[in-house]
Design a protein around this motif. Structure first.
Motif, PDB file in Angstrom:
ATOM      1  N   MET A 244       0.811  -1.175   0.050  1.00  0.00           N
ATOM      2  CA  MET A 244       0.287  -0.138  -0.251  1.00  0.00           C
ATOM      3  C   MET A 244       0.933   1.731   0.003  1.00  0.00           C
ATOM      4  O   MET A 244       1.844   1.258   0.668  1.00  0.00           O
ATOM      5  N   THR A 245       0.711   2.132  -1.143  1.00  0.00           N
ATOM      6  CA  THR A 245       1.546   3.295  -0.742  1.00  0.00           C
ATOM      7  C   THR A 245       1.262   4.131   0.831  1.00  0.00           C
ATOM      8  O   THR A 245       0.024   3.990   1.098  1.00  0.00           O
ATOM      9  N   PRO A 246       2.078   4.841   1.023  1.00  0.00           N
ATOM     10  CA  PRO A 246       2.062   6.175   1.654  1.00  0.00           C
ATOM     11  C   PRO A 246       0.609   6.740   1.896  1.00  0.00           C
ATOM     12  O   PRO A 246      -0.045   6.875   3.131  1.00  0.00           O
ATOM     13  N   ALA A 247       0.139   7.326   0.680  1.00  0.00           N
ATOM     14  CA  ALA A 247      -1.038   7.918   0.539  1.00  0.00           C
ATOM     15  C   ALA A 247      -1.574   7.446   0.695  1.00  0.00           C
ATOM     16  O   ALA A 247      -2.839   7.274   0.921  1.00  0.00           O
ATOM     17  N   ALA A 248      -2.416   5.507   0.615  1.00  0.00           N
ATOM     18  CA  ALA A 248      -3.485   5.450   0.735  1.00  0.00           C
ATOM     19  C   ALA A 248      -3.400   4.727   2.479  1.00  0.00           C
ATOM     20  O   ALA A 248      -4.582   5.068   2.728  1.00  0.00           O
ATOM     21  N   VAL A 249      -2.047   4.509   2.401  1.00  0.00           N
ATOM     22  CA  VAL A 249      -2.474   4.266   4.456  1.00  0.00           C
ATOM     23  C   VAL A 249      -2.412   5.207   4.970  1.00  0.00           C
ATOM     24  O   VAL A 249      -3.782   5.400   6.445  1.00  0.00           O
ATOM     25  N   GLU A 250      -2.300   6.883   4.865  1.00  0.00           N
ATOM     26  CA  GLU A 250      -2.878   8.021   5.121  1.00  0.00           C
ATOM     27  C   GLU A 250      -4.321   8.349   4.662  1.00  0.00           C
ATOM     28  O   GLU A 250      -5.241   8.452   6.005  1.00  0.00           O
ATOM     29  N   ALA A 251      -5.283   7.620   3.689  1.00  0.00           N
ATOM     30  CA  ALA A 251      -6.956   7.800   3.763  1.00  0.00           C
ATOM     31  C   ALA A 251      -7.394   6.928   4.099  1.00  0.00           C
ATOM     32  O   ALA A 251      -8.070   7.312   4.354  1.00  0.00           O
ATOM     33  N   GLY A 252      -6.536   5.727   4.531  1.00  0.00           N
ATOM     34  CA  GLY A 252      -7.591   4.697   5.742  1.00  0.00           C
ATOM     35  C   GLY A 252      -7.318   5.250   6.901  1.00  0.00           C
ATOM     36  O   GLY A 252      -8.482   5.335   7.693  1.00  0.00           O
ATOM     37  N   ARG A 253      -5.835   6.231   7.038  1.00  0.00           N
ATOM     38  CA  ARG A 253      -6.964   6.789   8.834  1.00  0.00           C
ATOM     39  C   ARG A 253      -7.471   8.109   8.723  1.00  0.00           C
ATOM     40  O   ARG A 253      -8.069   7.670   9.697  1.00  0.00           O
ATOM     41  N   VAL A 254      -7.868   8.355   7.743  1.00  0.00           N
ATOM     42  CA  VAL A 254      -8.294   9.688   7.751  1.00  0.00           C
ATOM     43  C   VAL A 254      -9.561   9.341   7.832  1.00  0.00           C
ATOM     44  O   VAL A 254     -10.541   9.191   8.631  1.00  0.00           O
ATOM     45  N   ASP A 255     -10.101   7.977   6.596  1.00  0.00           N
ATOM     46  CA  ASP A 255     -11.602   7.569   7.052  1.00  0.00           C
ATOM     47  C   ASP A 255     -11.699   6.783   7.999  1.00  0.00           C
ATOM     48  O   ASP A 255     -12.871   7.200   8.722  1.00  0.00           O
ATOM     49  N   ALA A 256     -11.240   6.046   8.700  1.00  0.00           N
ATOM     50  CA  ALA A 256     -10.892   5.273  10.229  1.00  0.00           C
ATOM     51  C   ALA A 256     -11.752   6.621  11.635  1.00  0.00           C
ATOM     52  O   ALA A 256     -12.581   6.874  12.152  1.00  0.00           O
ATOM     53  N   PHE A 257     -10.781   7.608  11.037  1.00  0.00           N
ATOM     54  CA  PHE A 257     -10.922   9.027  12.025  1.00  0.00           C
ATOM     55  C   PHE A 257     -12.553   9.900  11.963  1.00  0.00           C
ATOM     56  O   PHE A 257     -13.082  10.014  12.717  1.00  0.00           O
ATOM     57  N   ARG A 258     -12.953  10.052  10.453  1.00  0.00           N
ATOM     58  CA  ARG A 258     -14.010  10.559  10.340  1.00  0.00           C
ATOM     59  C   ARG A 258     -14.819  10.013  10.753  1.00  0.00           C
ATOM     60  O   ARG A 258     -16.293  10.471  11.033  1.00  0.00           O
ATOM     61  N   ALA A 259     -14.921   8.879  10.468  1.00  0.00           N
ATOM     62  CA  ALA A 259     -15.705   8.220  11.034  1.00  0.00           C
ATOM     63  C   ALA A 259     -16.419   7.320  13.096  1.00  0.00           C
ATOM     64  O   ALA A 259     -17.908   8.019  12.984  1.00  0.00           O
ATOM     65  N   GLU A 260     -15.228   7.685  13.211  1.00  0.00           N
ATOM     66  CA  GLU A 260     -14.930   7.852  14.686  1.00  0.00           C
ATOM     67  C   GLU A 260     -15.662   9.376  15.211  1.00  0.00           C
ATOM     68  O   GLU A 260     -16.996   9.332  16.229  1.00  0.00           O
ATOM     69  N   TYR A 261     -15.115   9.947  14.243  1.00  0.00           N
ATOM     70  CA  TYR A 261     -15.789  11.573  14.385  1.00  0.00           C
ATOM     71  C   TYR A 261     -17.054  11.573  14.329  1.00  0.00           C
ATOM     72  O   TYR A 261     -17.999  12.640  15.401  1.00  0.00           O
ATOM     73  N   ARG A 262     -17.662  11.625  13.402  1.00  0.00           N
ATOM     74  CA  ARG A 262     -19.235  11.477  12.946  1.00  0.00           C
ATOM     75  C   ARG A 262     -19.839  11.123  14.007  1.00  0.00           C
ATOM     76  O   ARG A 262     -21.185  11.240  14.491  1.00  0.00           O
ATOM     77  N   ARG A 263     -19.713  10.249  14.598  1.00  0.00           N
ATOM     78  CA  ARG A 263     -20.200   9.094  15.827  1.00  0.00           C
ATOM     79  C   ARG A 263     -20.081   9.885  16.510  1.00  0.00           C
ATOM     80  O   ARG A 263     -21.473  10.569  17.643  1.00  0.00           O
ATOM     81  N   ASP A 264     -18.738  10.165  17.732  1.00  0.00           N
ATOM     82  CA  ASP A 264     -18.988  11.136  18.911  1.00  0.00           C
ATOM     83  C   ASP A 264     -19.149  11.888  18.548  1.00  0.00           C
ATOM     84  O   ASP A 264     -19.289  13.428  19.678  1.00  0.00           O
ATOM     85  N   HIS A 265     -18.874  13.071  17.656  1.00  0.00           N
ATOM     86  CA  HIS A 265     -18.800  14.535  17.894  1.00  0.00           C
ATOM     87  C   HIS A 265     -19.829  15.156  16.967  1.00  0.00           C
ATOM     88  O   HIS A 265     -20.189  16.607  16.956  1.00  0.00           O
ATOM     89  N   VAL A 266     -20.746  14.736  15.623  1.00  0.00           N
ATOM     90  CA  VAL A 266     -21.832  15.733  15.030  1.00  0.00           C
ATOM     91  C   VAL A 266     -22.822  14.833  15.761  1.00  0.00           C
ATOM     92  O   VAL A 266     -23.837  13.563  15.923  1.00  0.00           O
ATOM     93  N   PRO A 267     -23.312  15.660  16.126  1.00  0.00           N
ATOM     94  CA  PRO A 267     -25.013  14.544  17.351  1.00  0.00           C
ATOM     95  C   PRO A 267     -26.163  14.463  15.959  1.00  0.00           C
ATOM     96  O   PRO A 267     -25.897  15.216  15.092  1.00  0.00           O
TER      97      PRO A 267
END
Ligand SMILES: [Zn+2]
Ligand SMILES: [Zn+2]
Length: 225
Positions: free
Chosen positions: A1-24
């Motif tokens: 996996m390229t570094p950009a793909a790893v980074e994009a995967g990290r962002v996707d995971a954080f976005r899911a967490e943020y939407r669950r915990d911080h967007v009522p």
């Protein structure tokens, strides 16, 4: 996996967490936009309506306030937004710990309107900053110089803040929006994208609007990518 793909995967995971915990569920992006630009715009209109017979020297307040706001944006971003500071922990949390993980240089655009929660200032912070930093200076200027100078300071500060919110919003819009591709906006957008590179974020491109502070203090940079 390229570094950009790893980074994009990290962002996707954080976005899911943020939407669950911080967007009522009751969050409405339209109301957030309405508060920011409706209340901010109304306050700006009130400040302008209070001006009367402005003298040539008093108009100097506008460029001086613009410069003051640009440097406040620069030092606020270089300081408490990227370094945990006593009393301003919420600012660090929202910016470095959330905004910079929700958006990185490989994933800049929002996916939906609800993601504006991670872009716009929360109303409480908007009121806090205007009340803590703009209002006291406006009152001091009004009492030591003239009412016009106080109102011009308040109006320019508010206009600067609204301009900041518009530009920052555009930086995080998908490319399909024409405004995001305007040449001047595109150049500023690219600087902000480079700032969102985790390797550069604590060192470069602290101006979110116009890179005056970055030029003055030697922190303007085009990223490696
Ligand atoms: Zn950003
Ligand atoms: Zn930042």
């Amino acid at each position: 996996m390229t570094p950009a793909a790893v980074e994009a995967g990290r962002v996707d995971a954080f976005r899911a967490e943020y939407r669950r915990d911080h967007v009522p569920p009751h969050y409405r992006a339209a109301l957030h936009l309405l508060f920011t630009f409706g209340v901010g715009g109304a306050a700006l209109a009130i400040c302008i309506s209070r001006l009367a017979d402005v003298q040539p020297l008093e108009w100097l307040t506008v460029p001086l306030t613009f410069l003051y706001a640009n440097l406040a944006e620069y030092w606020g971003h270089r300081g408490p937004m990227h370094h945990r500071t006593r009393g301003l922990g919420l600012v660090y949390e929202r910016h470095t710990r959330q905004h910079h993980r929700f958006f990185t240089h490989v994933a800049m655009p929002v996916d939906s309107l609800r993601d504006l929660r991670a872009v716009l200032f929360p109303p409480i912070l908007m009121v806090f900053f205007l009340a803590a930093f703009a209002l006291p200076v406006a009152l001091l200027l009004a009492s030591f110089t003239s009412g016009n100078v106080g109102w011009l300071f308040a109006a320019t500060s508010l206009a600067y803040f609204l301009n900041y919110e518009v530009l920052h919003l555009v930086y995080h819009l998908p490319d399909r929006y024409a405004v995001a591709r305007w040449p001047f906006v595109g150049r500023l957008r690219r600087l902000h994208q480079d700032h969102h590179d985790p390797r550069l974020m604590a060192q470069f491109n602290f101006n979110i609007t116009y890179p005056i502070g970055d030029r003055l203090f030697g922190t303007r940079c085009r990223g490696p990518g």
